[in-house]
Motif scaffolding. Structure first.
Motif, PDB file in Angstrom:
ATOM      1  N   ASP A  95      16.903 -18.873  25.539  1.00  0.00           N
ATOM      2  CA  ASP A  95      17.057 -18.705  24.096  1.00  0.00           C
ATOM      3  C   ASP A  95      16.320 -17.483  23.544  1.00  0.00           C
ATOM      4  N   ARG A  96      15.082 -17.294  23.962  1.00  0.00           N
ATOM      5  CA  ARG A  96      14.304 -16.154  23.467  1.00  0.00           C
ATOM      6  C   ARG A  96      14.994 -14.840  23.831  1.00  0.00           C
ATOM      7  N   LEU A  97      15.444 -14.743  25.059  1.00  0.00           N
ATOM      8  CA  LEU A  97      16.120 -13.543  25.525  1.00  0.00           C
ATOM      9  C   LEU A  97      17.425 -13.324  24.764  1.00  0.00           C
ATOM     10  N   ALA A  98      18.188 -14.378  24.576  1.00  0.00           N
ATOM     11  CA  ALA A  98      19.454 -14.261  23.845  1.00  0.00           C
ATOM     12  C   ALA A  98      19.214 -13.779  22.417  1.00  0.00           C
ATOM     13  N   GLN A  99      18.165 -14.270  21.778  1.00  0.00           N
ATOM     14  CA  GLN A  99      17.849 -13.860  20.411  1.00  0.00           C
ATOM     15  C   GLN A  99      17.439 -12.387  20.374  1.00  0.00           C
ATOM     16  N   ALA A 100      16.629 -11.954  21.332  1.00  0.00           N
ATOM     17  CA  ALA A 100      16.210 -10.548  21.389  1.00  0.00           C
ATOM     18  C   ALA A 100      17.408  -9.646  21.672  1.00  0.00           C
ATOM     19  N   CYS A 101      18.296 -10.079  22.551  1.00  0.00           N
ATOM     20  CA  CYS A 101      19.518  -9.316  22.834  1.00  0.00           C
ATOM     21  C   CYS A 101      20.390  -9.209  21.597  1.00  0.00           C
ATOM     22  N   GLU A 102      20.502 -10.289  20.862  1.00  0.00           N
ATOM     23  CA  GLU A 102      21.306 -10.299  19.637  1.00  0.00           C
ATOM     24  C   GLU A 102      20.782  -9.273  18.644  1.00  0.00           C
ATOM     25  N   ALA A 103      19.469  -9.213  18.466  1.00  0.00           N
ATOM     26  CA  ALA A 103      18.889  -8.255  17.518  1.00  0.00           C
ATOM     27  C   ALA A 103      19.195  -6.816  17.930  1.00  0.00           C
ATOM     28  N   VAL A 104      19.041  -6.521  19.221  1.00  0.00           N
ATOM     29  CA  VAL A 104      19.303  -5.165  19.713  1.00  0.00           C
ATOM     30  C   VAL A 104      20.803  -4.861  19.671  1.00  0.00           C
ATOM     31  N   ASP A 105      21.616  -5.806  20.067  1.00  0.00           N
ATOM     32  CA  ASP A 105      23.065  -5.609  20.076  1.00  0.00           C
ATOM     33  C   ASP A 105      23.580  -5.342  18.657  1.00  0.00           C
ATOM     34  N   PRO A 141      23.998   4.148  25.360  1.00  0.00           N
ATOM     35  CA  PRO A 141      25.228   3.360  25.526  1.00  0.00           C
ATOM     36  C   PRO A 141      25.245   2.451  26.763  1.00  0.00           C
ATOM     37  N   SER A 142      24.770   2.936  27.908  1.00  0.00           N
ATOM     38  CA  SER A 142      24.817   2.092  29.109  1.00  0.00           C
ATOM     39  C   SER A 142      23.845   0.918  29.003  1.00  0.00           C
ATOM     40  N   GLY A 143      22.670   1.163  28.450  1.00  0.00           N
ATOM     41  CA  GLY A 143      21.705   0.082  28.256  1.00  0.00           C
ATOM     42  C   GLY A 143      22.206  -0.936  27.247  1.00  0.00           C
ATOM     43  N   LEU A 144      22.761  -0.437  26.147  1.00  0.00           N
ATOM     44  CA  LEU A 144      23.265  -1.344  25.113  1.00  0.00           C
ATOM     45  C   LEU A 144      24.453  -2.169  25.605  1.00  0.00           C
ATOM     46  N   ALA A 145      25.257  -1.599  26.491  1.00  0.00           N
ATOM     47  CA  ALA A 145      26.369  -2.367  27.074  1.00  0.00           C
ATOM     48  C   ALA A 145      25.825  -3.515  27.928  1.00  0.00           C
ATOM     49  N   LEU A 146      24.765  -3.245  28.684  1.00  0.00           N
ATOM     50  CA  LEU A 146      24.142  -4.314  29.479  1.00  0.00           C
ATOM     51  C   LEU A 146      23.503  -5.362  28.585  1.00  0.00           C
ATOM     52  N   VAL A 147      22.880  -4.932  27.498  1.00  0.00           N
ATOM     53  CA  VAL A 147      22.271  -5.877  26.553  1.00  0.00           C
ATOM     54  C   VAL A 147      23.347  -6.790  25.967  1.00  0.00           C
ATOM     55  N   HIS A 148      24.485  -6.215  25.627  1.00  0.00           N
ATOM     56  CA  HIS A 148      25.589  -7.016  25.080  1.00  0.00           C
ATOM     57  C   HIS A 148      26.017  -8.092  26.085  1.00  0.00           C
ATOM     58  N   ARG A 149      26.160  -7.689  27.336  1.00  0.00           N
ATOM     59  CA  ARG A 149      26.542  -8.647  28.377  1.00  0.00           C
ATOM     60  C   ARG A 149      25.450  -9.695  28.592  1.00  0.00           C
ATOM     61  N   LEU A 150      24.196  -9.229  28.600  1.00  0.00           N
ATOM     62  CA  LEU A 150      23.068 -10.130  28.821  1.00  0.00           C
ATOM     63  C   LEU A 150      22.943 -11.156  27.702  1.00  0.00           C
ATOM     64  N   LYS A 151      23.329 -10.775  26.511  1.00  0.00           N
ATOM     65  CA  LYS A 151      23.268 -11.697  25.367  1.00  0.00           C
ATOM     66  C   LYS A 151      24.058 -12.966  25.683  1.00  0.00           C
ATOM     67  N   SER A 152      25.249 -12.803  26.187  1.00  0.00           N
ATOM     68  CA  SER A 152      26.087 -13.959  26.514  1.00  0.00           C
ATOM     69  C   SER A 152      25.552 -14.720  27.720  1.00  0.00           C
ATOM     70  N   GLU A 153      25.214 -13.990  28.769  1.00  0.00           N
ATOM     71  CA  GLU A 153      24.723 -14.627  29.995  1.00  0.00           C
ATOM     72  C   GLU A 153      23.461 -15.441  29.719  1.00  0.00           C
ATOM     73  N   SER A 154      22.534 -14.850  28.991  1.00  0.00           N
ATOM     74  CA  SER A 154      21.259 -15.528  28.756  1.00  0.00           C
ATOM     75  C   SER A 154      21.437 -16.756  27.872  1.00  0.00           C
ATOM     76  N   GLY A 155      22.280 -16.644  26.852  1.00  0.00           N
ATOM     77  CA  GLY A 155      22.519 -17.794  25.996  1.00  0.00           C
ATOM     78  C   GLY A 155      23.171 -18.939  26.751  1.00  0.00           C
ATOM     79  N   LEU A 156      24.133 -18.602  27.589  1.00  0.00           N
ATOM     80  CA  LEU A 156      24.824 -19.611  28.387  1.00  0.00           C
ATOM     81  C   LEU A 156      23.871 -20.348  29.321  1.00  0.00           C
ATOM     82  N   MET A 157      22.929 -19.610  29.906  1.00  0.00           N
ATOM     83  CA  MET A 157      22.012 -20.197  30.882  1.00  0.00           C
ATOM     84  C   MET A 157      20.778 -20.838  30.238  1.00  0.00           C
ATOM     85  N   GLY A 158      20.668 -20.774  28.909  1.00  0.00           N
ATOM     86  CA  GLY A 158      19.572 -21.445  28.217  1.00  0.00           C
ATOM     87  C   GLY A 158      18.346 -20.593  27.964  1.00  0.00           C
TER      88      GLY A 158
END
Length: 114
Positions: free
Chosen positions: A69-79, A50-67
């Motif tokens: 893309d690869r990280l945002a896509q990987a976060c999306e799959a895990v989230d 749960p704690s890791g997945l919560a960070l992944v959820h947050r990272l999904k938005s942060e990474s997408g916003l900052m450009g």
């Protein structure tokens, strides 16, 4: 198999920096980097918990916003998989690779800034 997005979309990254200003963009990158380091050092059980997945959820938005893309896509799959109850090991591995690559890119960007 879909194409792997670039680690960094420079156009998106520049647009964000232009919109929020250099100081705010640097702060956002520092927060992103902090999350990358935290997840990168996280033990596997916590990473998929749960704690890791919560960070992944947050990272999904942060990474997408900052450009990042690869990280945002990987976060999306895990989230998405985490919300369904089980994250496939290959998705966790892909995310770990994307995290390491994004961290190297973030560090290189930090070195390039005056």
């Amino acid at each position: 198999m879909p194409d792997t997005p670039a680690d960094l979309n420079p156009q998106t990254h520049r647009q964000v920096a232009k919109l929020v200003g250099p100081a705010q963009a640097a702060e956002m990158m520092a927060l992103l980097r902090e999350t990358l380091v935290r997840l990168g050092d996280m033990p596997e059980q916590e990473f998929a918990g749960p704690s890791g997945l919560a960070l992944v959820h947050r990272l999904k938005s942060e990474s997408g916003l900052m450009g990042f893309d690869r990280l945002a896509q990987a976060c999306e799959a895990v989230d998405t998989a985490g919300a369904r109850g089980a994250v496939p090991p290959q998705d966790l591995r892909s995310l770990r690779v994307a995290i390491a690559s994004a961290l190297a890119t973030a560090d290189a960007l930090g070195e390039a800034e005056p």
